[in-house]
Write a protein that holds these residues in place. Structure first.
Motif, PDB file in Angstrom:
ATOM      1  N   ARG A  15       0.835  -1.202   0.000  1.00  0.00           N
ATOM      2  CA  ARG A  15       0.000   0.000   0.000  1.00  0.00           C
ATOM      3  C   ARG A  15       0.871   1.253   0.000  1.00  0.00           C
ATOM      4  O   ARG A  15       0.616   2.201  -0.748  1.00  0.00           O
ATOM      5  CB  ARG A  15      -0.928   0.003   1.205  1.00  0.00           C
ATOM      6  CG  ARG A  15      -1.819   1.249   1.244  1.00  0.00           C
ATOM      7  CD  ARG A  15      -2.810   1.190   2.336  1.00  0.00           C
ATOM      8  NE  ARG A  15      -4.206   1.249   2.067  1.00  0.00           N
ATOM      9  CZ  ARG A  15      -4.836   1.676   1.008  1.00  0.00           C
ATOM     10  NH1 ARG A  15      -4.183   2.048  -0.033  1.00  0.00           N
ATOM     11  NH2 ARG A  15      -6.140   1.725   0.926  1.00  0.00           N
ATOM     12  N   ASN A  62      -4.372   4.429  -8.528  1.00  0.00           N
ATOM     13  CA  ASN A  62      -5.468   4.805  -7.622  1.00  0.00           C
ATOM     14  C   ASN A  62      -6.548   3.731  -7.573  1.00  0.00           C
ATOM     15  O   ASN A  62      -7.113   3.450  -6.513  1.00  0.00           O
ATOM     16  CB  ASN A  62      -6.083   6.137  -8.045  1.00  0.00           C
ATOM     17  CG  ASN A  62      -5.406   7.308  -7.390  1.00  0.00           C
ATOM     18  OD1 ASN A  62      -5.012   7.253  -6.239  1.00  0.00           O
ATOM     19  ND2 ASN A  62      -5.261   8.385  -8.138  1.00  0.00           N
ATOM     20  N   ARG A  63      -6.847   3.126  -8.718  1.00  0.00           N
ATOM     21  CA  ARG A  63      -7.855   2.059  -8.760  1.00  0.00           C
ATOM     22  C   ARG A  63      -7.398   0.864  -7.930  1.00  0.00           C
ATOM     23  O   ARG A  63      -8.170   0.265  -7.193  1.00  0.00           O
ATOM     24  CB  ARG A  63      -8.117   1.645 -10.204  1.00  0.00           C
ATOM     25  CG  ARG A  63      -9.062   0.468 -10.370  1.00  0.00           C
ATOM     26  CD  ARG A  63     -10.501   0.775  -9.925  1.00  0.00           C
ATOM     27  NE  ARG A  63     -11.116   1.794 -10.708  1.00  0.00           N
ATOM     28  CZ  ARG A  63     -11.811   1.584 -11.826  1.00  0.00           C
ATOM     29  NH1 ARG A  63     -11.963   0.377 -12.293  1.00  0.00           N
ATOM     30  NH2 ARG A  63     -12.359   2.590 -12.471  1.00  0.00           N
ATOM     31  N   ASP A  66      -7.907   1.695  -4.368  1.00  0.00           N
ATOM     32  CA  ASP A  66      -9.326   1.582  -4.035  1.00  0.00           C
ATOM     33  C   ASP A  66      -9.742   0.131  -3.884  1.00  0.00           C
ATOM     34  O   ASP A  66     -10.525  -0.224  -2.990  1.00  0.00           O
ATOM     35  CB  ASP A  66     -10.190   2.251  -5.099  1.00  0.00           C
ATOM     36  CG  ASP A  66     -10.091   3.755  -5.088  1.00  0.00           C
ATOM     37  OD1 ASP A  66      -9.603   4.327  -4.092  1.00  0.00           O
ATOM     38  OD2 ASP A  66     -10.487   4.374  -6.100  1.00  0.00           O
ATOM     39  N   ASN A  67      -9.214  -0.738  -4.748  1.00  0.00           N
ATOM     40  CA  ASN A  67      -9.549  -2.165  -4.675  1.00  0.00           C
ATOM     41  C   ASN A  67      -8.992  -2.810  -3.415  1.00  0.00           C
ATOM     42  O   ASN A  67      -9.583  -3.763  -2.885  1.00  0.00           O
ATOM     43  CB  ASN A  67      -9.026  -2.915  -5.908  1.00  0.00           C
ATOM     44  CG  ASN A  67      -9.788  -2.553  -7.168  1.00  0.00           C
ATOM     45  OD1 ASN A  67     -10.869  -1.982  -7.124  1.00  0.00           O
ATOM     46  ND2 ASN A  67      -9.196  -2.870  -8.296  1.00  0.00           N
ATOM     47  N   LEU A  68      -7.860  -2.313  -2.913  1.00  0.00           N
ATOM     48  CA  LEU A  68      -7.276  -2.862  -1.711  1.00  0.00           C
ATOM     49  C   LEU A  68      -8.076  -2.481  -0.471  1.00  0.00           C
ATOM     50  O   LEU A  68      -8.077  -3.205   0.520  1.00  0.00           O
ATOM     51  CB  LEU A  68      -5.830  -2.367  -1.537  1.00  0.00           C
ATOM     52  CG  LEU A  68      -4.803  -2.942  -2.496  1.00  0.00           C
ATOM     53  CD1 LEU A  68      -3.448  -2.278  -2.278  1.00  0.00           C
ATOM     54  CD2 LEU A  68      -4.687  -4.454  -2.329  1.00  0.00           C
ATOM     55  N   ASP A  69      -8.748  -1.348  -0.533  1.00  0.00           N
ATOM     56  CA  ASP A  69      -9.501  -0.847   0.619  1.00  0.00           C
ATOM     57  C   ASP A  69     -10.861  -0.340   0.142  1.00  0.00           C
ATOM     58  O   ASP A  69     -11.099   0.869   0.110  1.00  0.00           O
ATOM     59  CB  ASP A  69      -8.712   0.269   1.291  1.00  0.00           C
ATOM     60  CG  ASP A  69      -9.269   0.645   2.641  1.00  0.00           C
ATOM     61  OD1 ASP A  69      -9.990  -0.172   3.252  1.00  0.00           O
ATOM     62  OD2 ASP A  69      -8.989   1.771   3.097  1.00  0.00           O
ATOM     63  N   PRO A  70     -11.770  -1.267  -0.244  1.00  0.00           N
ATOM     64  CA  PRO A  70     -13.063  -0.826  -0.777  1.00  0.00           C
ATOM     65  C   PRO A  70     -13.890  -0.086   0.288  1.00  0.00           C
ATOM     66  O   PRO A  70     -13.730  -0.331   1.479  1.00  0.00           O
ATOM     67  CB  PRO A  70     -13.752  -2.126  -1.196  1.00  0.00           C
ATOM     68  CG  PRO A  70     -13.025  -3.214  -0.485  1.00  0.00           C
ATOM     69  CD  PRO A  70     -11.662  -2.704  -0.148  1.00  0.00           C
ATOM     70  N   PRO A  71     -14.772   0.819  -0.168  1.00  0.00           N
ATOM     71  CA  PRO A  71     -15.594   1.595   0.781  1.00  0.00           C
ATOM     72  C   PRO A  71     -16.585   0.737   1.536  1.00  0.00           C
ATOM     73  O   PRO A  71     -16.934  -0.322   1.178  1.00  0.00           O
ATOM     74  CB  PRO A  71     -16.319   2.606  -0.105  1.00  0.00           C
ATOM     75  CG  PRO A  71     -16.115   2.188  -1.500  1.00  0.00           C
ATOM     76  CD  PRO A  71     -15.030   1.152  -1.534  1.00  0.00           C
TER      77      PRO A  71
END
Length: 71
Positions: A15, A62-63, A66-71
């Motif tokens: 990360r 960035n994608r 985002d995939n590593l830490d989804p909302p």
């Protein structure tokens, strides 16, 4: 300086590496865009194309973040 971060912390997590890559790409994009404004004709257009490629790389990183830490 860039290689120093990897020598000081060889076990740095993915990360952090991705965040570093994202910041580096964002900086390169801004520098290329600013420099392209000073160029005329095909050189400016070429540099803007390079800037867009850098920006797409930043978006890809960035994608992944985002995939590593989804909302």
């Amino acid at each position: 300086m860039t290689s120093t971060i990897f020598l000081i912390a060889p076990d740095i997590d993915n990360r952090t590496l991705l965040e570093y890559a994202c910041v580096s790409l964002a900086s390169a994009s801004v520098m290329a865009s600013d420099f392209a404004r000073d160029l005329n004709g095909s050189q400016g257009h070429t540099l803007l194309g390079i800037q867009q490629s850098i920006m797409l790389g930043e978006m890809a990183v960035n994608r992944v973040l985002d995939n590593l830490d989804p909302p």
